[in-house]
Design a protein around this motif. Sequence first.
Motif, PDB file in Angstrom:
ATOM      1  N   GLY A 308       8.455   3.984 -12.753  1.00 47.54           N
ATOM      2  CA  GLY A 308       8.579   2.551 -13.013  1.00 47.54           C
ATOM      3  C   GLY A 308       8.593   1.730 -11.736  1.00 47.54           C
ATOM      4  O   GLY A 308       8.416   2.241 -10.617  1.00 47.54           O
ATOM      5  N   ASP A 309       8.836   0.427 -11.882  1.00 50.16           N
ATOM      6  CA  ASP A 309       8.960  -0.507 -10.757  1.00 50.16           C
ATOM      7  C   ASP A 309       7.717  -0.510  -9.863  1.00 50.16           C
ATOM      8  O   ASP A 309       7.809  -0.455  -8.645  1.00 50.16           O
ATOM      9  CB  ASP A 309      10.204  -0.154  -9.933  1.00 50.16           C
ATOM     10  CG  ASP A 309      10.638  -1.345  -9.074  1.00 50.16           C
ATOM     11  OD1 ASP A 309      10.301  -2.486  -9.467  1.00 50.16           O
ATOM     12  OD2 ASP A 309      11.274  -1.125  -8.023  1.00 50.16           O
ATOM     13  N   HIS A 310       6.547  -0.560 -10.489  1.00 49.47           N
ATOM     14  CA  HIS A 310       5.302  -0.651  -9.733  1.00 49.47           C
ATOM     15  C   HIS A 310       4.920  -2.121  -9.564  1.00 49.47           C
ATOM     16  O   HIS A 310       5.344  -2.980 -10.342  1.00 49.47           O
ATOM     17  CB  HIS A 310       4.172   0.088 -10.461  1.00 49.47           C
ATOM     18  CG  HIS A 310       4.441   1.544 -10.638  1.00 49.47           C
ATOM     19  ND1 HIS A 310       4.211   2.479  -9.662  1.00 49.47           N
ATOM     20  CD2 HIS A 310       4.936   2.235 -11.707  1.00 49.47           C
ATOM     21  CE1 HIS A 310       4.526   3.677 -10.108  1.00 49.47           C
ATOM     22  NE2 HIS A 310       4.979   3.562 -11.347  1.00 49.47           N
ATOM     23  N   ARG A 311       4.091  -2.407  -8.586  1.00 53.02           N
ATOM     24  CA  ARG A 311       3.628  -3.775  -8.361  1.00 53.02           C
ATOM     25  C   ARG A 311       2.502  -4.077  -9.352  1.00 53.02           C
ATOM     26  O   ARG A 311       1.429  -3.472  -9.307  1.00 53.02           O
ATOM     27  CB  ARG A 311       3.116  -3.935  -6.935  1.00 53.02           C
ATOM     28  CG  ARG A 311       4.211  -3.815  -5.875  1.00 53.02           C
ATOM     29  CD  ARG A 311       3.598  -3.873  -4.489  1.00 53.02           C
ATOM     30  NE  ARG A 311       2.762  -5.057  -4.305  1.00 53.02           N
ATOM     31  CZ  ARG A 311       1.869  -5.192  -3.325  1.00 53.02           C
ATOM     32  NH1 ARG A 311       1.686  -4.201  -2.468  1.00 53.02           N
ATOM     33  NH2 ARG A 311       1.154  -6.296  -3.226  1.00 53.02           N
ATOM     34  N   PRO A 312       2.712  -5.010 -10.293  1.00 54.13           N
ATOM     35  CA  PRO A 312       1.712  -5.268 -11.337  1.00 54.13           C
ATOM     36  C   PRO A 312       0.341  -5.628 -10.791  1.00 54.13           C
ATOM     37  O   PRO A 312      -0.673  -5.165 -11.311  1.00 54.13           O
ATOM     38  CB  PRO A 312       2.335  -6.435 -12.124  1.00 54.13           C
ATOM     39  CG  PRO A 312       3.793  -6.287 -11.919  1.00 54.13           C
ATOM     40  CD  PRO A 312       3.951  -5.795 -10.505  1.00 54.13           C
ATOM     41  N   GLU A 313       0.297  -6.489  -9.725  1.00 57.04           N
ATOM     42  CA  GLU A 313      -1.007  -6.903  -9.203  1.00 57.04           C
ATOM     43  C   GLU A 313      -1.801  -5.697  -8.726  1.00 57.04           C
ATOM     44  O   GLU A 313      -3.004  -5.553  -9.008  1.00 57.04           O
ATOM     45  CB  GLU A 313      -0.838  -7.895  -8.047  1.00 57.04           C
ATOM     46  CG  GLU A 313      -0.120  -9.178  -8.427  1.00 57.04           C
ATOM     47  CD  GLU A 313       1.400  -9.031  -8.376  1.00 57.04           C
ATOM     48  OE1 GLU A 313       1.884  -7.917  -8.048  1.00 57.04           O
ATOM     49  OE2 GLU A 313       2.086 -10.024  -8.698  1.00 57.04           O
ATOM     50  N   GLU A 314      -1.140  -4.780  -8.040  1.00 57.74           N
ATOM     51  CA  GLU A 314      -1.819  -3.593  -7.517  1.00 57.74           C
ATOM     52  C   GLU A 314      -2.275  -2.680  -8.654  1.00 57.74           C
ATOM     53  O   GLU A 314      -3.408  -2.170  -8.650  1.00 57.74           O
ATOM     54  CB  GLU A 314      -0.863  -2.840  -6.592  1.00 57.74           C
ATOM     55  CG  GLU A 314      -1.459  -1.588  -5.982  1.00 57.74           C
ATOM     56  CD  GLU A 314      -0.448  -0.856  -5.115  1.00 57.74           C
ATOM     57  OE1 GLU A 314      -0.746  -0.610  -3.942  1.00 57.74           O
ATOM     58  OE2 GLU A 314       0.650  -0.524  -5.634  1.00 57.74           O
ATOM     59  N   GLN A 315      -1.417  -2.479  -9.665  1.00 53.37           N
ATOM     60  CA  GLN A 315      -1.766  -1.599 -10.775  1.00 53.37           C
ATOM     61  C   GLN A 315      -2.867  -2.216 -11.653  1.00 53.37           C
ATOM     62  O   GLN A 315      -3.722  -1.501 -12.177  1.00 53.37           O
ATOM     63  CB  GLN A 315      -0.518  -1.300 -11.616  1.00 53.37           C
ATOM     64  CG  GLN A 315       0.572  -0.545 -10.867  1.00 53.37           C
ATOM     65  CD  GLN A 315       0.069   0.798 -10.333  1.00 53.37           C
ATOM     66  OE1 GLN A 315      -0.555   1.575 -11.061  1.00 53.37           O
ATOM     67  NE2 GLN A 315       0.329   1.056  -9.057  1.00 53.37           N
ATOM     68  N   HIS A 316      -2.854  -3.548 -11.787  1.00 52.55           N
ATOM     69  CA  HIS A 316      -3.951  -4.231 -12.488  1.00 52.55           C
ATOM     70  C   HIS A 316      -5.283  -3.892 -11.826  1.00 52.55           C
ATOM     71  O   HIS A 316      -6.266  -3.561 -12.490  1.00 52.55           O
ATOM     72  CB  HIS A 316      -3.742  -5.752 -12.447  1.00 52.55           C
ATOM     73  CG  HIS A 316      -3.025  -6.297 -13.636  1.00 52.55           C
ATOM     74  ND1 HIS A 316      -3.663  -6.641 -14.801  1.00 52.55           N
ATOM     75  CD2 HIS A 316      -1.699  -6.565 -13.842  1.00 52.55           C
ATOM     76  CE1 HIS A 316      -2.774  -7.109 -15.664  1.00 52.55           C
ATOM     77  NE2 HIS A 316      -1.566  -7.067 -15.107  1.00 52.55           N
ATOM     78  N   GLN A 317      -5.296  -4.004 -10.497  1.00 51.60           N
ATOM     79  CA  GLN A 317      -6.533  -3.765  -9.756  1.00 51.60           C
ATOM     80  C   GLN A 317      -6.972  -2.309  -9.876  1.00 51.60           C
ATOM     81  O   GLN A 317      -8.165  -2.019 -10.033  1.00 51.60           O
ATOM     82  CB  GLN A 317      -6.318  -4.132  -8.280  1.00 51.60           C
ATOM     83  CG  GLN A 317      -7.592  -4.139  -7.459  1.00 51.60           C
ATOM     84  CD  GLN A 317      -7.356  -4.693  -6.069  1.00 51.60           C
ATOM     85  OE1 GLN A 317      -6.226  -4.711  -5.576  1.00 51.60           O
ATOM     86  NE2 GLN A 317      -8.404  -5.156  -5.418  1.00 51.60           N
ATOM     87  N   ILE A 318      -6.009  -1.384  -9.833  1.00 57.98           N
ATOM     88  CA  ILE A 318      -6.333   0.046  -9.936  1.00 57.98           C
ATOM     89  C   ILE A 318      -6.955   0.353 -11.298  1.00 57.98           C
ATOM     90  O   ILE A 318      -7.985   1.030 -11.394  1.00 57.98           O
ATOM     91  CB  ILE A 318      -5.055   0.891  -9.709  1.00 57.98           C
ATOM     92  CG1 ILE A 318      -4.620   0.809  -8.243  1.00 57.98           C
ATOM     93  CG2 ILE A 318      -5.298   2.346 -10.119  1.00 57.98           C
ATOM     94  CD1 ILE A 318      -3.272   1.457  -7.967  1.00 57.98           C
ATOM     95  N   LEU A 319      -6.343  -0.154 -12.369  1.00 47.52           N
ATOM     96  CA  LEU A 319      -6.878   0.113 -13.703  1.00 47.52           C
ATOM     97  C   LEU A 319      -8.246  -0.553 -13.889  1.00 47.52           C
ATOM     98  O   LEU A 319      -9.172   0.058 -14.443  1.00 47.52           O
ATOM     99  CB  LEU A 319      -5.899  -0.374 -14.773  1.00 47.52           C
ATOM    100  CG  LEU A 319      -6.343  -0.185 -16.223  1.00 47.52           C
ATOM    101  CD1 LEU A 319      -6.665   1.282 -16.518  1.00 47.52           C
ATOM    102  CD2 LEU A 319      -5.280  -0.699 -17.195  1.00 47.52           C
ATOM    103  N   SER A 320      -8.376  -1.798 -13.426  1.00 45.12           N
ATOM    104  CA  SER A 320      -9.650  -2.505 -13.574  1.00 45.12           C
ATOM    105  C   SER A 320     -10.776  -1.756 -12.878  1.00 45.12           C
ATOM    106  O   SER A 320     -11.880  -1.624 -13.416  1.00 45.12           O
ATOM    107  CB  SER A 320      -9.544  -3.932 -13.020  1.00 45.12           C
ATOM    108  OG  SER A 320      -8.609  -4.686 -13.762  1.00 45.12           O
ATOM    109  N   HIS A 321     -10.506  -1.238 -11.688  1.00 40.15           N
ATOM    110  CA  HIS A 321     -11.524  -0.495 -10.946  1.00 40.15           C
ATOM    111  C   HIS A 321     -11.917   0.781 -11.701  1.00 40.15           C
ATOM    112  O   HIS A 321     -13.104   1.118 -11.809  1.00 40.15           O
ATOM    113  CB  HIS A 321     -10.993  -0.146  -9.560  1.00 40.15           C
ATOM    114  CG  HIS A 321     -11.970   0.632  -8.721  1.00 40.15           C
ATOM    115  ND1 HIS A 321     -13.094   0.070  -8.167  1.00 40.15           N
ATOM    116  CD2 HIS A 321     -11.988   1.949  -8.365  1.00 40.15           C
ATOM    117  CE1 HIS A 321     -13.773   0.994  -7.500  1.00 40.15           C
ATOM    118  NE2 HIS A 321     -13.121   2.137  -7.600  1.00 40.15           N
ATOM    119  N   ALA A 322     -10.926   1.476 -12.240  1.00 46.34           N
ATOM    120  CA  ALA A 322     -11.220   2.699 -12.997  1.00 46.34           C
ATOM    121  C   ALA A 322     -12.052   2.395 -14.235  1.00 46.34           C
ATOM    122  O   ALA A 322     -12.998   3.120 -14.560  1.00 46.34           O
ATOM    123  CB  ALA A 322      -9.909   3.390 -13.388  1.00 46.34           C
TER     124      ALA A 322
END
Length: 843
Positions: A308-322
């Motif tokens: 938990g406690d991940h940075r949403p902006e970074e995880q948004h970008q990671i998922l979008s790229h995948a």
Amino acid sequence: MHNNKQMTFSAPFSGALLKRAQIPDPVFAEGAMGDGLAIDPLDDVLHAPFAGVVINVARTRHAVNLRADNGSEWLLHVGIDTVGLNGDGFEALVTDGQRIEQGQPLLRFDLDKVACKSRSLISPLILLNGDQFALSPVRGPGAANVGEPLLVVTSLAQNTQNTSDSGVQASQARGRIRVAHSGGLHARPAAMVRQTARQFASQVELHFAGVSASTDSVTGLMGLGVAEQDEVEVVCLGHDSDIALQALLKALSTPSADDTSHAPLAAIPPRAHPNTEQGVMHGVIASPGLISGPLFRLDTIELDEDTGDHRPEEQHQILSHALVEVRADISASVDSGHHEQSAIFATHLAMLEDPALLDAAYDAIDQGRSATHAWSQAVLAQCTMLEKLDNPLLAERANDLRDLRQRVLLNLLGDARDVEIPPGAIIVAHELTPSDLLMLERCGIGGICMANGGATSHVAILARGKGLPCLVAMGPELFNVAQNHETVLDADNGRLELKPDDARLREIQTLRTQRFERRQLQQQQAHPPALTRDSVVIDVAANVVSRADAENAQLNGADGVGLLRTEFLFVDRSTAPTEEEQLSAYQSVLDAMPEKSVIIRTIDIGGDKQLDYLPLPAEANPVLGLRGIRLGQARPELLDHQLRALLRVRPLARCRILLPMITEVSELLAVRARIDELAQETGLTERPELGVMIEVPSAALLADQLAEHADFLSIGTNDLSQYTLAMDRDHAGLAARVDALHPALLRLIAMTCSAADAKSRWVGVCGALASDPLATAALIGLGVRELSVSPPHVAEIKAQVRDLDTRQCQALAQHLLTLTSAQAVREACRTFQTQVLPRAVIA
């Protein structure tokens, strides 16, 4: 600015102002979408050209639909073919239903990226309800600045008070329809409904059992739990709601071609047996075959607990790229050219764009979840929802979602499943996905055993197409079996033999070697004519739909084309093919089969096979409705274009014309007379041979009269079966019973052959029965002298013919006509093969 009657449309961005006709896309340039203009933009923000409301923002964020305060509705489309970017490079600055003011930013886009990846940056600005408004240009083409007035939009209505409200009320259309798709709204029909709705500006919802779902969401549509013949309500809201409603009602009430993807199960009846035999497990046959090899268990990806406690902006970008990378990978599978594979992955692509799924994943990220866990959680929640529905087919389709979970997780983890799979291994898994199967095929596996799954799953369809032996629904005890020891997968009989001895393994190897050598020998002898042992020539032709198919048939030794289905030229397009287009297609097939005859069937469209540009009334029983030659009578210009093209092929002597769905002699005589008229118009003295399809009982009963006026008869056993037995061959519950070896069918075939022989006419069979080696002797014995089969079966059927004696075949046929069921006929044919044919043929 605007008033009740007039509104000023301002430039939404700076750039070169162009006329609509200058747009490099015929759909826009020719006004099919409506009137308007275009701008070649210099800046990267699309601004509101007037005050109003956002109707909707395209999911791929390349376009926006707006309603101005005077009721005019507009499509602002950034670039040409930018939908293919799947939102890459675009950012939406407004949301559906939002109030906007003139000059307000609507979309932001990466100018360089979009310019490099799209066909053109020229952006159409189109008025969608042009019947209600007039456009007056304020200025001519040239450089324009953002906010500069371009058009005056004037309402044509007498009373424009409350235009917006009345427009909304007038633009709503509702209708009820029973869903005709086999299995209800599962993945493929749901994706098709979504695709149909996207052709219109209207927002569309389906209502069922007190619940509604937007057609934008494939999983939402599946989640309604709509079964075959359930009644749903369609609600359309928008300026084109009336035509959108008609299109959606038609899409829901017309079984799609993909519903027939389960038809092979009629020839491969699933079998399941209780696991009581010592050392043997049983399952349902998904794909037949025989193989020995070591068992290898393939486990699914499991994730560790999320911290938990991940940075949403970074995880948004990671998922979008995948997601972008997985979309590209799936798109490559769609474009592979393999029909079944492409259809499956096109459905996956639609699921991957599902807003319900994506919103759930991104919402989980916003709550602190990692991209991997958010994606996994969103998919598994959708799977659980589908599996809880009282619909086995929908529950089975949850496997498609698991495939998407797996593919995206592999990308996110950066770790393609790194396992060493032994060559020839028999894979054991809970339930494989289509992408799993393609990966495993590249590893050279021998076969597949699944604890779950069904014979109608996408994996089963792919396995059959690739010739991989496969059993499904074997139960959880499959995972109690030890790995890495030799087993025998006898998918012909639904058996997994866990402890074969050395003698059994040697026997399997011998059988496989014999089968391989037999296929090799058959292929070597594929090109010479097929003569029976008593020197009767049986033509073995091929069923094709294109030049590529014809070239494959030529390589496989086909004696000609026994059936060219011309429907492929007419579907998936907005207008009918021209005479020149048809001529080119037909001539290319003749050129691919030098010195051989080509039978070309006139268009068999209508009833359950519709064309977008040829609207026909909805029918309660479409299979019994306006189709085949009946459509040619109703729309003679369509048939005339085709006949003119056929009369221009060269050499005309190698072209034979075949008429579908003939039920009486007058239909044949009318077409023959029309051919004479068209030939006389061009001074043509030569005439092609003209034949009729025997695919309805009335044609078989009138075969003597038809043979008097036709040059040949061709039996379509697929339709003849369903019309004779009164069973829809696309009905999932009846498909296995629609058997063309039913004694009633054999009697109609015998009657047809006898009548044709009396008039010195030959008879062929172009239905699926011609490709079944079990039926070859029976058909020859009944009097059939041409068998038109799928190209890969040519060599096998020719080899079968060469081992037969027509006198023995006639004796067999007479015996079959006395039997009482298709099962008894098949058993008698097997006995005949065992007693009469060489052992090498039946091994």
